[in-house]
Design an enzyme around this catalytic site. Structure first.
Site, PDB file in Angstrom:
ATOM      1  N   ASN A 149     -14.628 -28.824  40.544  1.00 57.11           N
ATOM      2  CA  ASN A 149     -15.817 -28.058  40.905  1.00 57.11           C
ATOM      3  C   ASN A 149     -15.682 -27.343  42.248  1.00 57.11           C
ATOM      4  OD1 ASN A 149     -18.487 -27.159  40.701  1.00 57.11           O
ATOM      5  ND2 ASN A 149     -19.265 -28.921  41.812  1.00 57.11           N
ATOM      6  N   ASP A 150     -14.536 -27.513  42.931  1.00 61.82           N
ATOM      7  CA  ASP A 150     -14.342 -26.831  44.209  1.00 61.82           C
ATOM      8  C   ASP A 150     -13.007 -26.095  44.228  1.00 61.82           C
ATOM      9  OD1 ASP A 150     -15.246 -26.088  46.757  1.00 61.82           O
ATOM     10  OD2 ASP A 150     -14.087 -27.653  47.735  1.00 61.82           O
ATOM     11  N   LEU A 151     -12.592 -25.611  43.067  1.00 63.64           N
ATOM     12  CA  LEU A 151     -11.332 -24.883  42.982  1.00 63.64           C
ATOM     13  C   LEU A 151     -11.540 -23.438  43.421  1.00 63.64           C
ATOM     14  CD1 LEU A 151      -8.353 -24.856  42.166  1.00 63.64           C
ATOM     15  CD2 LEU A 151      -9.072 -24.196  39.869  1.00 63.64           C
TER      16      LEU A 151
END
Length: 290
Positions: free
Chosen positions: A190-192
């Site tokens: 979710n933080d790529l």
């Protein structure tokens, strides 16, 4: 300790606890170097929540990371253990309670952020797909996130003085209802984004600092649009979605829908948080996709 870490405005919100954590960092680094038989091997660096110190154990270059206490750290460690050094930074040792991680050292000066979009987009899309392993139980799902947007978007829009056309809001609400029923499930980082992909000493691209949910990979398309939108521009939003769909084997229609929903949501969230640039980027993305 870098003064730039101490100077981050976020510590004003953490109060006395934040001050104590900052003041203890030199002693924390010393303590864990002693415990893990490490020698400091360079100048420390930092992000928004952590200090990273280059270290060595014997001849092996490593990185010691001390993080601000965060419930998401347990999920980050879970993801790194699941990936086990395949396309993600290798976790060597960890004490989750202390917020201390020992990891493979990467080249912090070489990220996908500096690579032209035509090359960076296929690379990050392929990483997104390769890291999509079977998720563990108990993670928040992308469907649940969409359902929350369905409940909250209209209230945020109203509270902020109706900053976007009603048509745009209604489209977001419709998509939130539709996408809340997605039941396909893989592990999703979710933080790529491009700055979170660094080179190894062998020249491979490797993901760092994951935040994870379970659900559909198309959920993660939107940040790959807004994080480099100044280079992308409205005219190439569709190109970027198509390139990501090709590289990550995504459903193009679902990718467009998630990109639009998340652009609407982040537009409103950014305004509420006092951001000035990202809401404008999200406005352009939403307008390009409507």
């Amino acid at each position: 300790m870098p003064e730039s870490l101490r100077g981050l405005g976020r510590w004003q919100h953490e109060g006395e606890a934040g001050s104590r954590w900052l003041e203890a960092l030199p002693d924390t680094v010393y303590e864990w170097c002693q415990r893990w038989n490490l020698e400091v091997d360079g100048r420390p660096m930092h992000g928004y929540n952590s200090l990273v110190v280059p270290v060595r154990r014997d001849s092996e270059p490593l990185a010691l990371k001390v993080t601000w206490p965060d419930l998401q750290l347990e999920e980050q460690v879970l993801a790194l253990r699941l990936w086990d050094g395949h396309d993600a930074v290798r976790l060597v040792d960890v004490d989750t309670a202390a917020g201390v991680l020992l990891m493979q050292r990467l080249d912090h000066n070489r990220s996908l952020r500096e690579v032209p979009l035509e090359e960076a987009v296929p690379v990050i899309g392929s990483l997104l797909r390769r890291l999509a392993v079977e998720p563990p139980a108990g993670l928040r799902s992308t469907g649940a996130i969409a359902a929350q947007h369905r409940r909250e978007l209209a209230g945020h829009w109203q509270d902020l003085g109706r900053p976007m056309p009603r048509r745009t809001l209604d489209c977001g609400l419709e998509l939130a209802g539709e996408l809340s029923s997605d039941d396909y499930s893989v592990l999703v980082n979710n933080d790529l984004h491009y700055e979170q992909v660094l080179r190894t000493s062998d020249g491979d691209w490797t993901v760092v600092d994951p935040m994870i949910v379970s659900g559909v990979l198309e959920f993660q398309v939107a940040p790959l649009l807004w994080s480099r939108f100044d280079e992308l521009g409205s005219s190439r939003v569709e190109w970027c979605i198509d390139a990501l769909a090709d590289a990550a084997d995504l459903d193009r229609d679902r990718a467009r829908k998630w990109a639009l929903l998340r652009a609407v949501e982040y537009w409103l969230w950014g305004l509420k948080a006092g951001l000035t640039e990202d809401p404008v980027r999200c406005q352009y993305i939403a307008e390009a996709l409507l």
